[in-house]
Scaffold this motif. Structure first.
Motif, short mmCIF file in Angstrom:
data_model
loop_
_atom_site.label_atom_id
_atom_site.label_comp_id
_atom_site.label_asym_id
_atom_site.label_seq_id
_atom_site.Cartn_x
_atom_site.Cartn_y
_atom_site.Cartn_z
N TYR B 33 -25.45 22.19 36.47
CA TYR B 33 -25.72 21.91 35.05
C TYR B 33 -24.49 21.33 34.38
N TYR B 34 -23.34 21.93 34.72
CA TYR B 34 -22.09 21.51 34.12
C TYR B 34 -21.88 20.02 34.32
N LEU B 35 -22.08 19.60 35.56
CA LEU B 35 -21.88 18.20 35.90
C LEU B 35 -22.91 17.33 35.20
N TRP B 38 -22.02 16.87 31.59
CA TRP B 38 -20.92 15.93 31.48
C TRP B 38 -21.39 14.50 31.72
N CYS B 39 -22.38 14.36 32.58
CA CYS B 39 -22.91 13.04 32.87
C CYS B 39 -23.66 12.49 31.67
N ALA B 40 -24.47 13.35 31.05
CA ALA B 40 -25.41 12.83 30.04
C ALA B 40 -24.80 12.72 28.66
N ILE B 41 -24.06 13.73 28.25
CA ILE B 41 -23.70 13.80 26.84
C ILE B 41 -22.76 12.68 26.35
N GLU B 144 -19.64 29.49 30.68
CA GLU B 144 -19.50 29.46 29.22
C GLU B 144 -19.88 28.11 28.62
N PRO B 145 -19.28 27.00 29.14
CA PRO B 145 -19.68 25.71 28.53
C PRO B 145 -21.17 25.43 28.66
N VAL B 146 -21.76 25.80 29.81
CA VAL B 146 -23.20 25.54 29.98
C VAL B 146 -24.00 26.36 28.97
N GLU B 147 -23.64 27.64 28.84
CA GLU B 147 -24.35 28.48 27.87
C GLU B 147 -24.18 27.95 26.46
N PHE B 149 -23.69 24.94 25.63
CA PHE B 149 -24.48 23.73 25.49
C PHE B 149 -25.93 24.06 25.15
N PHE B 150 -26.51 25.04 25.90
CA PHE B 150 -27.91 25.38 25.60
C PHE B 150 -28.05 25.96 24.20
N ASN B 151 -27.05 26.77 23.85
CA ASN B 151 -27.02 27.31 22.49
C ASN B 151 -27.07 26.17 21.47
N ALA B 152 -26.21 25.16 21.70
CA ALA B 152 -26.13 24.06 20.75
C ALA B 152 -27.44 23.29 20.68
N VAL B 153 -28.06 23.07 21.85
CA VAL B 153 -29.33 22.33 21.87
C VAL B 153 -30.39 23.05 21.04
N LEU B 154 -30.50 24.38 21.29
CA LEU B 154 -31.52 25.15 20.56
C LEU B 154 -31.21 25.16 19.07
N PHE B 155 -29.92 25.29 18.75
CA PHE B 155 -29.53 25.30 17.35
C PHE B 155 -29.91 23.99 16.67
N THR B 156 -29.63 22.87 17.36
CA THR B 156 -29.96 21.57 16.79
C THR B 156 -31.45 21.46 16.51
#
Lengths: 258, 451
Positions: B33-35, B38-41, B144-147, B149-156
């Motif tokens: 997921y991490y990779l 990093w690829c997509a964002i 942590e970064p992956v979590e 990220f999901f947090n941020a997506v849901l928040f958005t």
């Protein structure tokens, strides 16, 4: 009414079988309940003692798949007869449940519920009297007399259970069935209820289901021991606890199983 | 696609590390997921920025040629629009050499932009993936970064929903304020004549003269119509819904319930348009026939038809919600009542119904707010003339229907007639909001009681 030694027989169960669907829950129960005595029904969980209790006021009717066979004679009348009026029967036989279940109404309305249904009071005054005597008999009057019009659900667990007892005795039943009335209460509230039971037996016949052997020994004069849907042994509480005939009873009383 | 590939590589590397007996700080998937992130964002951000700024930059580049030749801003814009049109092959006017050349330049720039965009985005993907790939090692934290990220997506996602709501409310508020600058609030709330068409026939020079609109935007008739039709609807929905709810919860056997409940809920799935033409084409004329036979004057588009059909539409809500609250009344209360010698109907009347009342009230309020907000049925079946009447056999109109009337066809922004729709929408919003808040409060209070 038959006599059995000193006491009158109030309820007499003959060859009672109960089925839940295809599963048989009670096997050929024969038991006489004496008037103005406390009869305790003990036994491990799932042994059928509550089921038997619910037969006595036909509460099993509520459960669709439940079928009761046999005779239960109360006041020379078989309550399993087709002609039996369940409403009258339940007026004569009150019930107190395991968990306090006051109605979401005021204290006053909780007590006046039964008398209203059965048309027992002609005036507001009479109803006030019924409410007061019932609460006094349930040893709750002093605690709640100033807040009769507050919701019954606002009381403590022990008070709620005494309210339910007051509700049950408001229609002056001849028999009161109690299904583990203290299992949700703390020891102090339990002691209050036990004291109350002792008081109530002067006017009512009481049958109590309990998991606490100590409680059965404290409050009851007669005891019946159920196991796996059968009535193993019944007799005076003294005899059952001190000198049971059956080894299963012996084992259960002494805590070896169940 | 690239994201999946990098997920795969990240996980593979993590497995490799794992197989060399080093302990990872996270499961291999997290490295994947991490990779992928990093690829997509970074690529996505660059791509969006590009999409936003590309047209502006292209425009600047093209117009810079003509910047010093004394054109006005408007003329420059026109040139640019013509250029764009020509390069899309949609230009119909006279093609001047100026536009011809700039159009060629435009196409040229666009193709450069296109290819450079692809190259840059690819570079960024490769760079960021390479960076992230290098960082994958046994002691690097990826959870942590992956979590986060999901947090941020849901928040958005939730932020988007909230912002949309806020945006709608604000546009309602501002348009409503504009409307009340022209039409006094008092006239709107207490006026008894609603005739927006009158505002339409006026000459545009008179459009801002407040005296022109007196007796035009009095909302009383349509408020009255709205509540009247909602009232008729609830007269149908409450008794039937409640009784069927009680039947389902208390009397129906398991088998009946199994079939009856979905059947009733099908009612809730019928589109309101269908209810609308059912009301307009079946119920309306039927009522008119009956009325005529009885010697009554019945309008073909009557409040009764609309309200009645709307009531049918609301039945499943009330029935299903009250079924739920009645079912959730504890069995111990029923037992207590039966043990007192109460019959089933006494128990329902005196114990279950009071216990479930808050929940039932909540379901009714939700039903009312639906009735008030319902549009299609009223537009089709109850007519559009805003009569102030309490005769259910006449036609009346509602807030929603009037908004439809106002906004169908040509309309101009800033016109009081259009803004009237916003004022109506605002009042509707306030009413339903209040109802919903009260309903939810009541339902919540009920829930707390039996926990």
């Amino acid at each position: 009414m038959r006599k059995n030694g000193v006491n009158m027989i109030k309820i007499s169960a003959k060859n009672v079988d109960v089925f839940y669907g295809k599963k048989q829950a009670l096997f050929n129960i024969n038991l006489d309940i004496e008037e103005n005595q406390v009869t305790a029904l003990i036994g491990p969980s799932g042994c059928g003692k509550s089921t038997f209790l619910r037969c006595l006021n036909r509460m099993n009717d509520v459960i669709d798949i439940c079928k009761v066979q046999g005779e239960i004679v109360i006041n020379d009348f078989n309550i399993n007869d087709k002609g039996c009026d369940v409403v009258r029967l339940r007026e004569k036989i009150g019930m107190v449940f395991q968990k306090p279940n006051p109605f979401p109404k005021t204290l006053y309305e909780n007590i006046s519920y039964g008398p209203t249904i059965h048309g027992m009071a002609q005036s507001k005054q009479e109803m006030d009297e019924i409410v007061e005597t019932s609460l006094k008999k349930a040893a709750l009057w002093e605690e709640v007399k100033d807040r009769l019009h507050e919701p019954g659900t606002g009381l403590s667990g022990g008070q709620q259970q005494r309210l339910c007892i007051a509700r049950a005795i408001s229609v002056q039943p001849e028999v009161i069935l109690m299904d583990e009335p203290c299992s949700a209460l703390d020891p102090i509230a339990t002691a209050q209820i036990e004291e109350l039971i002792d008081e109530l037996k002067k006017e009512h016949t009481i049958i109590i289901v309990t998991h606490s052997m100590a409680q059965a020994a404290r409050v009851s004069q007669r005891t019946g021991f159920f196991h796996l849907g059968e009535l193993i042994e019944h007799g005076s509480t003294d005899k059952i606890f001190k000198n049971p005939d059956n080894t299963k009873t012996q084992d259960y009383i002494t805590g070896r199983f169940g | 696609m690239l994201g999946f590939t990098s997920y795969y590589f990240g996980r593979k590397k993590a497995y490799t590390i794992q197989s060399t007996n080093k302990r990872l700080t996270a499961l291999p998937q997290f490295y994947g997921y991490y990779l992928a992130i990093w690829c997509a964002i970074p690529a996505f951000i660059i791509y969006s920025l590009w999409a936003i700024f590309e047209p502006t930059i292209v425009k600047l580049l093209i117009l810079s040629d003509y910047a010093n030749q004394g054109y006005l801003d408007d003329e420059l814009n026109l040139i640019y629009e013509k250029t764009k049109a020509l390069s899309r092959g949609q230009f119909t006017g006279e093609v001047t050499s100026l536009i011809q050349t700039s159009s060629e330049k435009y196409l040229n720039l666009r193709s450069i932009a296109q290819s450079s965009k692809v190259v840059i985005v690819l570079c960024i993907i490769i760079a960021s993936v390479a960076y992230a790939y290098k960082r994958i090692s046994s002691n690097n934290r990826t959870r942590e970064p992956v979590e986060k990220f999901f947090n941020a997506v849901l928040f958005t996602a939730s932020l988007a929903a909230i912002l949309t709501t806020v945006g709608i409310v604000f546009s309602l508020i501002f348009q409503t304020i504009d409307f009340f600058k022209v039409i006094p609030l008092f006239d709107f709330v207490f006026g008894t004549h609603w005739y927006p068409a009158k505002a339409f026939v006026r000459d545009s020079s008179e459009a801002l003269d407040p005296t022109m609109y007196s007796d035009t935007f009095g909302a009383v008739p349509i408020f009255a119509g709205t509540f009247f039709i909602a009232f008729i609807a609830m007269c149908v929905a409450i008794p039937i819904g409640l009784m069927s709810g009680i039947y389902l919860a208390e009397y129906a056997s398991y088998k009946v319930r199994q079939y009856a409940k979905p059947l009733i809920e099908i009612l809730a799935g019928i589109p309101t348009v269908v209810y609308g033409f059912f009301a307009a084409l079946t119920v309306g004329p039927f009522l008119k026939d009956i009325g005529t036979a009885m010697g009554l004057e019945v309008s073909a588009e009557s409040a009764l038809a609309a309200g009645g059909v709307m009531g049918i539409m609301i039945i499943p809500f009330i029935s299903s919600l009250s079924d739920d609250v009645i079912t959730s009344v504890p069995q111990s209360l029923r037992d207590g009542s039966y043990a007192m010698g109460a019959t089933k109907s006494e128990t329902i009347k005196k114990v279950i119904f009071p216990a479930a009342l808050p929940g039932i009230v909540g379901s009714i309020l939700l039903g009312v707010s639906r009735a008030i907000g319902e549009t299609m049925i009223v537009v089709m079946a109850s007519g559009l003339a805003a009569n102030l009447t309490l005769n259910p056999l006449e036609s009346t109109s509602t807030i929603t229907a009037q908004i439809v009337v106002i906004l169908i066809g040509d309309q101009a922004f800033g016109d009081p007639k259009t803004q009237a729709a916003f004022a109506l929408g605002m009042s509707l919003f306030i009413v339903t909001l209040c109802l919903n808040i009260v309903a939810l409060r009541v339902v919540k209070k009920y829930r707390e009681k039996y926990e």
